[in-house]
Design a protein around this motif. Sequence first.
Motif, PDB file in Angstrom:
ATOM      1  N   SER A 210      70.153  22.940  91.832  1.00 25.85           N
ATOM      2  CA  SER A 210      69.804  23.836  90.717  1.00 25.85           C
ATOM      3  C   SER A 210      70.258  23.285  89.376  1.00 25.85           C
ATOM      4  N   ALA A 211      69.964  22.046  89.126  1.00 25.28           N
ATOM      5  CA  ALA A 211      70.172  21.386  87.822  1.00 25.28           C
ATOM      6  C   ALA A 211      71.628  21.069  87.515  1.00 25.28           C
ATOM      7  N   SER A 212      72.521  21.022  88.527  1.00 27.68           N
ATOM      8  CA  SER A 212      73.877  20.552  88.256  1.00 27.68           C
ATOM      9  C   SER A 212      73.841  19.074  87.863  1.00 27.68           C
ATOM     10  N   LEU A 213      72.855  18.359  88.387  1.00 25.39           N
ATOM     11  CA  LEU A 213      72.554  16.999  87.959  1.00 25.39           C
ATOM     12  C   LEU A 213      71.049  16.886  87.766  1.00 25.39           C
ATOM     13  N   THR A 214      70.649  16.245  86.700  1.00 26.82           N
ATOM     14  CA  THR A 214      69.214  16.043  86.463  1.00 26.82           C
ATOM     15  C   THR A 214      69.016  14.781  85.640  1.00 26.82           C
ATOM     16  N   GLY A 215      67.887  14.124  85.827  1.00 26.70           N
ATOM     17  CA  GLY A 215      67.630  12.915  85.063  1.00 26.70           C
ATOM     18  C   GLY A 215      66.297  12.306  85.416  1.00 26.70           C
ATOM     19  N   GLU A 216      65.969  11.239  84.689  1.00 26.71           N
ATOM     20  CA  GLU A 216      64.718  10.528  84.900  1.00 26.71           C
ATOM     21  C   GLU A 216      65.006   9.039  85.044  1.00 26.71           C
ATOM     22  N   GLY A 217      64.057   8.363  85.637  1.00 33.36           N
ATOM     23  CA  GLY A 217      64.175   6.925  85.778  1.00 33.36           C
ATOM     24  C   GLY A 217      62.817   6.281  85.909  1.00 33.36           C
ATOM     25  N   PHE A 218      62.783   4.964  85.769  1.00 39.30           N
ATOM     26  CA  PHE A 218      61.525   4.241  85.898  1.00 39.30           C
ATOM     27  C   PHE A 218      61.799   2.844  86.450  1.00 39.30           C
ATOM     28  N   MET A 219      60.754   2.256  86.980  1.00 43.51           N
ATOM     29  CA  MET A 219      60.799   0.884  87.472  1.00 43.51           C
ATOM     30  C   MET A 219      59.499   0.193  87.076  1.00 43.51           C
ATOM     31  N   VAL A 220      59.578  -1.045  86.583  1.00 43.21           N
ATOM     32  CA  VAL A 220      58.398  -1.843  86.273  1.00 43.21           C
ATOM     33  C   VAL A 220      58.607  -3.234  86.857  1.00 43.21           C
ATOM     34  N   ASN A 221      57.501  -3.874  87.274  1.00 46.40           N
ATOM     35  CA  ASN A 221      57.648  -5.206  87.834  1.00 46.40           C
ATOM     36  C   ASN A 221      56.383  -6.024  87.658  1.00 46.40           C
ATOM     37  N   VAL A 222      56.522  -7.321  87.916  1.00 45.55           N
ATOM     38  CA  VAL A 222      55.410  -8.252  87.864  1.00 45.55           C
ATOM     39  C   VAL A 222      55.609  -9.289  88.959  1.00 45.55           C
ATOM     40  N   ALA A 223      54.516  -9.631  89.647  1.00 46.23           N
ATOM     41  CA  ALA A 223      54.538 -10.659  90.678  1.00 46.23           C
ATOM     42  C   ALA A 223      53.445 -11.673  90.385  1.00 46.23           C
ATOM     43  N   MET A 224      53.795 -12.959  90.485  1.00 47.60           N
ATOM     44  CA  MET A 224      52.835 -14.026  90.189  1.00 47.60           C
ATOM     45  C   MET A 224      52.757 -14.964  91.398  1.00 47.60           C
ATOM     46  N   PRO A 225      51.656 -14.899  92.160  1.00 49.29           N
ATOM     47  CA  PRO A 225      51.490 -15.831  93.276  1.00 49.29           C
ATOM     48  C   PRO A 225      51.056 -17.209  92.793  1.00 49.29           C
TER      49      PRO A 225
END
Length: 325
Positions: free
Chosen positions: A245-260
């Motif tokens: 119930s919102a005792s902890l709250t937050g946001e996050g993100f991940m971005v990546n790139v792969a080159m074969p």
Amino acid sequence: MKTAQLLMTTFSLLSPLTGAAQSFEVKIPGEIDFYGKAELAMTHADSGVLKRVDKGTHLNSIFSRAGVKGSYPLSDDAQVVYTLEVEVSGFDDSSKDQPFSARNTFMGLRSITYGSLLLGRNDTRFKKSEGCVDLFKEREGNLKQIFAGQERFGDTATYISPAIKGLTLGATWILGDDAESQINEKDGYSFSATYGDSKLKKHSFYLAAAVDQEVKGIDAWRLVGQVDLGLVQLGGLFQSTEKDSASLTGEGFMVNVAMPFANNIAKLQYSYDNAKMVHSENAKMLSLGVDHNFSSSTTAYLAATRLDLETQDDTAVSLGLRHFF
């Protein structure tokens, strides 16, 4: 001469047995496959802050596993399906007394028309929604290092719809009375919608949205995307997480790139999360590495991950070998 006669007599006596052995076949109804993964990595970590990575230099089994999966037809439209899978961690002395642990172990029904209903231990739909967007999955830089919601539970019921023009819906019900990790024995629910192909083979893109409700006391939602542009693959994830119930709250993100290139893949991935549920601090993580594919089954890799928290940090470098069978 006596030796030659002895050999001829022995072969004549064994030939009927050999023919019988060749004509004897064990037939198992339905389809059954034995599969698994063997993976070892030599890893050096500066401080041991990263999860599942001890300080110093160690030889680690990276989620090696073995399993059996199969099906048995009930009609033209339906079949019984099952998966029995265990993690095998007995490569080093630290796990010699408990070399096996439970992974996905379930059975259920699959219908071409109505979809699948699976009962037992399974990944939640929220976890499965990541697809293959995590370039360092099951390594030091994987999503679970800083993001909540990467869960596998026993005592679950999971429904997966048939794919309709690339769109698949799914839901997991976690029975709170049975699941030991559920808070106050409350039922938990996990939902997902995916579009495209998570392996980027049938389609050059993958999109997903997922929601967790009361899963280990956590409510969360995430969006996932990955696209293959030919010379480069791009991926990303955004997640919002709330606990108790919102005792902890937050946001996050991940971005990546792969080159074969040739038989290799160069990878770069950056992640950030301020929900403070895995490490109790804001977390930033940068991973880079190169995979060399000997074949579709066997890969050698070199990877490095840097984790920065507010009060501590860690860097890990791994040289590993992975083989699927």
